[in-house]
Enzyme design. Sequence first.
Site, PDB file in Angstrom:
ATOM      1  N   HIS A  95       2.354   9.828  -2.330  1.00  0.00           N
ATOM      2  CA  HIS A  95       2.688   8.578  -2.391  1.00  0.00           C
ATOM      3  C   HIS A  95       1.507   7.583  -2.747  1.00  0.00           C
ATOM      4  O   HIS A  95       1.499   6.673  -3.313  1.00  0.00           O
ATOM      5  CB  HIS A  95       3.492   8.253  -1.038  1.00  0.00           C
ATOM      6  CG  HIS A  95       2.269   7.700   0.143  1.00  0.00           C
ATOM      7  ND1 HIS A  95       1.751   8.632   1.076  1.00  0.00           N
ATOM      8  CD2 HIS A  95       1.632   6.654   0.502  1.00  0.00           C
ATOM      9  CE1 HIS A  95       0.783   8.159   1.554  1.00  0.00           C
ATOM     10  NE2 HIS A  95       0.838   6.647   1.236  1.00  0.00           N
ATOM     11  N   ASP A 155      -4.218   1.116   8.751  1.00  0.00           N
ATOM     12  CA  ASP A 155      -3.228   2.037   8.355  1.00  0.00           C
ATOM     13  C   ASP A 155      -3.316   2.873   9.682  1.00  0.00           C
ATOM     14  O   ASP A 155      -2.367   3.480  10.446  1.00  0.00           O
ATOM     15  CB  ASP A 155      -3.615   2.607   6.909  1.00  0.00           C
ATOM     16  CG  ASP A 155      -2.255   3.742   6.772  1.00  0.00           C
ATOM     17  OD1 ASP A 155      -1.149   3.237   6.981  1.00  0.00           O
ATOM     18  OD2 ASP A 155      -2.568   4.704   6.176  1.00  0.00           O
ATOM     19  N   HIS A 191      -6.005   3.843   0.212  1.00  0.00           N
ATOM     20  CA  HIS A 191      -5.764   3.499   1.822  1.00  0.00           C
ATOM     21  C   HIS A 191      -5.700   5.121   2.772  1.00  0.00           C
ATOM     22  O   HIS A 191      -6.109   5.071   3.906  1.00  0.00           O
ATOM     23  CB  HIS A 191      -4.588   2.917   2.495  1.00  0.00           C
ATOM     24  CG  HIS A 191      -3.246   3.494   2.082  1.00  0.00           C
ATOM     25  ND1 HIS A 191      -2.693   3.289   0.967  1.00  0.00           N
ATOM     26  CD2 HIS A 191      -2.543   4.063   2.849  1.00  0.00           C
ATOM     27  CE1 HIS A 191      -1.833   4.070   1.078  1.00  0.00           C
ATOM     28  NE2 HIS A 191      -1.748   4.539   2.167  1.00  0.00           N
ATOM     29  N   HIS A 192      -5.806   6.125   1.822  1.00  0.00           N
ATOM     30  CA  HIS A 192      -6.187   7.356   2.419  1.00  0.00           C
ATOM     31  C   HIS A 192      -7.414   8.016   1.851  1.00  0.00           C
ATOM     32  O   HIS A 192      -7.367   9.219   1.899  1.00  0.00           O
ATOM     33  CB  HIS A 192      -4.927   8.218   2.085  1.00  0.00           C
ATOM     34  CG  HIS A 192      -3.456   7.850   2.770  1.00  0.00           C
ATOM     35  ND1 HIS A 192      -3.552   7.987   4.233  1.00  0.00           N
ATOM     36  CD2 HIS A 192      -2.337   7.440   2.297  1.00  0.00           C
ATOM     37  CE1 HIS A 192      -2.395   7.596   4.608  1.00  0.00           C
ATOM     38  NE2 HIS A 192      -1.609   7.397   3.540  1.00  0.00           N
ATOM     39  N   LYS A 198       5.936   5.652  -1.812  1.00  0.00           N
ATOM     40  CA  LYS A 198       6.716   6.244  -1.126  1.00  0.00           C
ATOM     41  C   LYS A 198       8.289   6.225  -1.725  1.00  0.00           C
ATOM     42  O   LYS A 198       9.147   7.137  -1.653  1.00  0.00           O
ATOM     43  CB  LYS A 198       6.915   5.806   0.476  1.00  0.00           C
ATOM     44  CG  LYS A 198       5.665   6.163   1.321  1.00  0.00           C
ATOM     45  CD  LYS A 198       6.014   5.975   2.848  1.00  0.00           C
ATOM     46  CE  LYS A 198       4.611   6.362   3.492  1.00  0.00           C
ATOM     47  NZ  LYS A 198       4.714   5.887   4.974  1.00  0.00           N
ATOM     48  N   HIS A 221       0.836  -1.225  -0.043  1.00  0.00           N
ATOM     49  CA  HIS A 221       0.037   0.107  -0.012  1.00  0.00           C
ATOM     50  C   HIS A 221       0.924   1.274   0.024  1.00  0.00           C
ATOM     51  O   HIS A 221       0.391   2.114  -0.530  1.00  0.00           O
ATOM     52  CB  HIS A 221      -1.013   0.074   1.244  1.00  0.00           C
ATOM     53  CG  HIS A 221      -0.477   0.211   2.404  1.00  0.00           C
ATOM     54  ND1 HIS A 221       0.400  -0.509   3.241  1.00  0.00           N
ATOM     55  CD2 HIS A 221      -0.447   1.660   3.216  1.00  0.00           C
ATOM     56  CE1 HIS A 221       0.490  -0.002   4.386  1.00  0.00           C
ATOM     57  NE2 HIS A 221       0.161   1.351   4.577  1.00  0.00           N
ATOM     58  N   ASP A 222       1.925   1.392   0.493  1.00  0.00           N
ATOM     59  CA  ASP A 222       2.779   2.245   0.628  1.00  0.00           C
ATOM     60  C   ASP A 222       3.950   2.426  -0.395  1.00  0.00           C
ATOM     61  O   ASP A 222       5.121   3.133  -0.089  1.00  0.00           O
ATOM     62  CB  ASP A 222       3.320   2.693   2.249  1.00  0.00           C
ATOM     63  CG  ASP A 222       2.347   3.591   3.139  1.00  0.00           C
ATOM     64  OD1 ASP A 222       1.713   4.212   2.327  1.00  0.00           O
ATOM     65  OD2 ASP A 222       2.738   3.613   4.077  1.00  0.00           O
TER      66      ASP A 222
END
Length: 453
Positions: free
Chosen positions: A285, A341, A312-313, A260, A256-257
């Site tokens: 990201h 998260d 996810h954000h 970055k 998910h990240d």
Amino acid sequence: MPEPEKNAPTGPDPAPARGEEVSEEVTPEEQLRELIRLRAMCDVSRAVAGTLDLDRLLNLVVAKTTEVMEADRSSLFLIDWDTEELWSKVAQGVRYMEIRFPMDLGLAGAVATSGEVLNIPDAYEDERFNREVDKRTGYRTRSVLAVPMNDKAGERIGVMQVLNKRGDEEFTSEDEELLKSLAGQAAIAVENAQLYEEQKKSFISFVETLTTAMDARDPITAGHSKRVTDYSVALAEELGYSEKQLEILNAAALMHDIGKIGVPEVVLFKDGKLDDEEYKIIQSHARHTLNILEKINFDREKREIPKMAACHHERLDGEGYPLGLAGDEIPEAGRVLAIGDIFDAITSQRHYRDRMEFERVLRVLDEESKGHIEPEFVRAFKNLTVSRVVLIMEQDNVEPVEGEDLELFENITLLELQEPLEQEEPLTDEEDHLIERFNYYYHRSISDGWVPD
Ligand code: FE
């Protein structure tokens, strides 16, 4: 005398309408047998096409083979070319045991090495037969029919063998043909399953490669991704996800990240407050995650992974990023990830701040259910046991939670922990003990000398 007309009846014994049909008369018994064999082949083909559970499939093939071959037993051996052994998990009469033996041993071994069909009326007359097996099992082998299994490339991958034709008869050449067909089906099944296994493995190693690359750059994110994954999977299990759905969520969570990677280090590792511009760069990201993962050719069932991971954000009220989706527009897995998260973000320690007191953590989840994260999922999350959550939190700890404390945590859910945590009036001894033990684990990595008061 006038010549009789063609096709006219020519007297008392009528000529056959079509000569060929009569020369081989098929008895009803033979017709029935043919039908049974045909049906068995259909069953086997269907099973081969319809399941990837190799053990179950091979058991079915073996059972069907015994039935239609009118044999007493069947076995299927696969060749392990690395060790030059034949091995089997399915052999009727010797259940649930993996057998292994050198591939030049016995009649099956002879077929494995030569690739020839063996049809032997009496095994004891053949010097290649290994009597040891009979001695051990108390079985008496008589007739044996064994054929090689070849894969599509023509490589030998195994041997199928049937023992003791019923009624003390010998196996016929028709039996040979049938067993070859069954062996062909079994070979397809083995090849399919191996292909599937390999595909699965290469997918896993692909996800691992990507996440290792990300972890190497940013160790903080490394622990974070793993914990978010575990919290999200725990929540999804609570929501009743299937094995397949969990596998997909697991992959999306681990990555998910990944975006970055696209955030410059000066911003990513900056100490202190970020200005608006830097904050935007950090937020990018999620967009990078989408862009990176969309480049990957996922198969149909995994096609949603990029969007799941990238969302996810997102927020239920549409105020999130990168796409600004609202409510059900956000993929469900994205809404699950959002909870994992947030939960990890506020429960983990950073060098510039302490982790949040746990009673506040649960309150934050409640507050965030108004517009940000899915309330129903928050409720499900609070149904997780304290032990499940603590084990995820503590997974990097050299001294894992165990013994009495773990037992204590196994019987309490987060919701049940929340009540005494928020309670004003004096707690019972039990509640007091629970909170003291929980806080011990929750805070213990802040400093070595931390002692609960
Ligand atoms: Fe993120």
